[in-house]
Design a protein around this motif. Sequence first.
Motif, PDB file in Angstrom:
ATOM      1  N   VAL A   1       0.817  -1.208   0.000  1.00 51.51           N
ATOM      2  CA  VAL A   1       0.000   0.000   0.000  1.00 51.51           C
ATOM      3  C   VAL A   1       0.856   1.266   0.000  1.00 51.51           C
ATOM      4  O   VAL A   1       0.521   2.240  -0.678  1.00 51.51           O
ATOM      5  N   ASP A   2       1.958   1.254   0.759  1.00 48.61           N
ATOM      6  CA  ASP A   2       2.822   2.431   0.833  1.00 48.61           C
ATOM      7  C   ASP A   2       3.277   2.828  -0.572  1.00 48.61           C
ATOM      8  O   ASP A   2       3.796   1.999  -1.335  1.00 48.61           O
ATOM      9  N   LYS A   3       3.079   4.100  -0.925  1.00 48.33           N
ATOM     10  CA  LYS A   3       3.302   4.528  -2.307  1.00 48.33           C
ATOM     11  C   LYS A   3       4.761   4.372  -2.730  1.00 48.33           C
ATOM     12  O   LYS A   3       5.048   3.919  -3.842  1.00 48.33           O
ATOM     13  N   ASP A   4       5.706   4.760  -1.864  1.00 48.69           N
ATOM     14  CA  ASP A   4       7.120   4.651  -2.225  1.00 48.69           C
ATOM     15  C   ASP A   4       7.520   3.193  -2.438  1.00 48.69           C
ATOM     16  O   ASP A   4       8.231   2.856  -3.397  1.00 48.69           O
ATOM     17  N   LYS A   5       7.050   2.315  -1.552  1.00 47.56           N
ATOM     18  CA  LYS A   5       7.370   0.895  -1.695  1.00 47.56           C
ATOM     19  C   LYS A   5       6.655   0.287  -2.895  1.00 47.56           C
ATOM     20  O   LYS A   5       7.183  -0.613  -3.555  1.00 47.56           O
ATOM     21  N   ALA A   6       5.450   0.791  -3.189  1.00 47.79           N
ATOM     22  CA  ALA A   6       4.720   0.297  -4.359  1.00 47.79           C
ATOM     23  C   ALA A   6       5.465   0.645  -5.642  1.00 47.79           C
ATOM     24  O   ALA A   6       5.528  -0.159  -6.575  1.00 47.79           O
ATOM     25  N   VAL A   7       6.047   1.841  -5.683  1.00 47.11           N
ATOM     26  CA  VAL A   7       6.843   2.239  -6.849  1.00 47.11           C
ATOM     27  C   VAL A   7       8.053   1.319  -6.994  1.00 47.11           C
ATOM     28  O   VAL A   7       8.433   0.934  -8.110  1.00 47.11           O
ATOM     29  N   GLN A   8       8.659   0.929  -5.869  1.00 53.76           N
ATOM     30  CA  GLN A   8       9.783  -0.008  -5.914  1.00 53.76           C
ATOM     31  C   GLN A   8       9.340  -1.362  -6.455  1.00 53.76           C
ATOM     32  O   GLN A   8      10.076  -2.009  -7.213  1.00 53.76           O
ATOM     33  N   GLU A   9       8.136  -1.794  -6.075  1.00 53.68           N
ATOM     34  CA  GLU A   9       7.602  -3.052  -6.599  1.00 53.68           C
ATOM     35  C   GLU A   9       7.472  -2.984  -8.119  1.00 53.68           C
ATOM     36  O   GLU A   9       7.833  -3.917  -8.831  1.00 53.68           O
ATOM     37  N   ILE A  10       6.964  -1.863  -8.599  1.00 57.01           N
ATOM     38  CA  ILE A  10       6.782  -1.702 -10.044  1.00 57.01           C
ATOM     39  C   ILE A  10       8.121  -1.772 -10.768  1.00 57.01           C
ATOM     40  O   ILE A  10       8.232  -2.357 -11.850  1.00 57.01           O
ATOM     41  N   GLY A  11       9.156  -1.186 -10.162  1.00 58.91           N
ATOM     42  CA  GLY A  11      10.457  -1.159 -10.816  1.00 58.91           C
ATOM     43  C   GLY A  11      11.227  -2.459 -10.721  1.00 58.91           C
ATOM     44  O   GLY A  11      12.069  -2.746 -11.583  1.00 58.91           O
ATOM     45  N   SER A  12      10.941  -3.281  -9.701  1.00 56.64           N
ATOM     46  CA  SER A  12      11.793  -4.447  -9.447  1.00 56.64           C
ATOM     47  C   SER A  12      11.151  -5.793  -9.784  1.00 56.64           C
ATOM     48  O   SER A  12      11.866  -6.782  -9.968  1.00 56.64           O
ATOM     49  N   LYS A  13       9.840  -5.869  -9.873  1.00 56.28           N
ATOM     50  CA  LYS A  13       9.173  -7.155 -10.073  1.00 56.28           C
ATOM     51  C   LYS A  13       8.726  -7.331 -11.518  1.00 56.28           C
ATOM     52  O   LYS A  13       8.323  -6.376 -12.183  1.00 56.28           O
ATOM     53  N   GLU A  14       8.795  -8.577 -11.984  1.00 61.18           N
ATOM     54  CA  GLU A  14       8.392  -8.882 -13.355  1.00 61.18           C
ATOM     55  C   GLU A  14       6.888  -9.102 -13.471  1.00 61.18           C
ATOM     56  O   GLU A  14       6.308  -8.907 -14.536  1.00 61.18           O
ATOM     57  N   GLU A  15       6.255  -9.531 -12.379  1.00 56.21           N
ATOM     58  CA  GLU A  15       4.809  -9.709 -12.359  1.00 56.21           C
ATOM     59  C   GLU A  15       4.207  -8.729 -11.360  1.00 56.21           C
ATOM     60  O   GLU A  15       4.679  -8.613 -10.228  1.00 56.21           O
TER      61      GLU A  15
END
Length: 215
Positions: A155-169
């Motif tokens: 949910v945390d926006k900064d961590k969500a952006v990291q998820e978008i940049g680092s995960k393939e799915e």
Amino acid sequence: MGASLRQAWAEGISGQALFVVYLDNEEKSIGLEFETDSLEVKAVTPGGLLDRYCQQENEFVCPGDRIYSVNDFTDKTDIIRQLKEQPQLEIMFSKLIVDVKIIKRPGKKLGAATDPKTFTILKIADESLIDDWNKQNPKERICIGDTVIAVNGVVDKDKAVQEIGSKEELLLRVMRGPRRDGQDPMGSMGKLPAPKDPDGKKGKPPPPEKPTMKM
């Protein structure tokens, strides 16, 4: 949107999210139009009581949302009576939430520009991963005005952006937002578009309009 509410929506199942507005309806005019059968919101009057409340609380009610209850009443007849007669209103609305699964591919960008504070989608690029999703899933398409609640459960926006940049799915949980005219050919709740011959002169007559009520 409060952090606790966002977390609850992120952890729940996809489908409908409930949220409440509190109105002091002394002026006897809410500024709301809805279908009397389905209780689906058709319009919110700009500058009306409901619109002013939403602006103050950083919430929004928009076409496609549904009235779930009023003052804890869930029966349609009771809901309409409460809206007509009671000056103090606790209105619970339901808003559509969908889960969008994106798998990254070489040469393809996610393709969504978002508001850094709210994670509301501001722009969608053509030929992007989200554009591909929209073409393949027209009833669950992502549109400008929708809000990303969580990415892979984060949910945390900064961590969500990291998820978008680092995960393939990516599993995007998206809350349906306001629609612009002509933006979504399937309609705000995945309905088919209106017929091109509204008067029924070239084929079958159009279905009768569903009765609505203005409050």
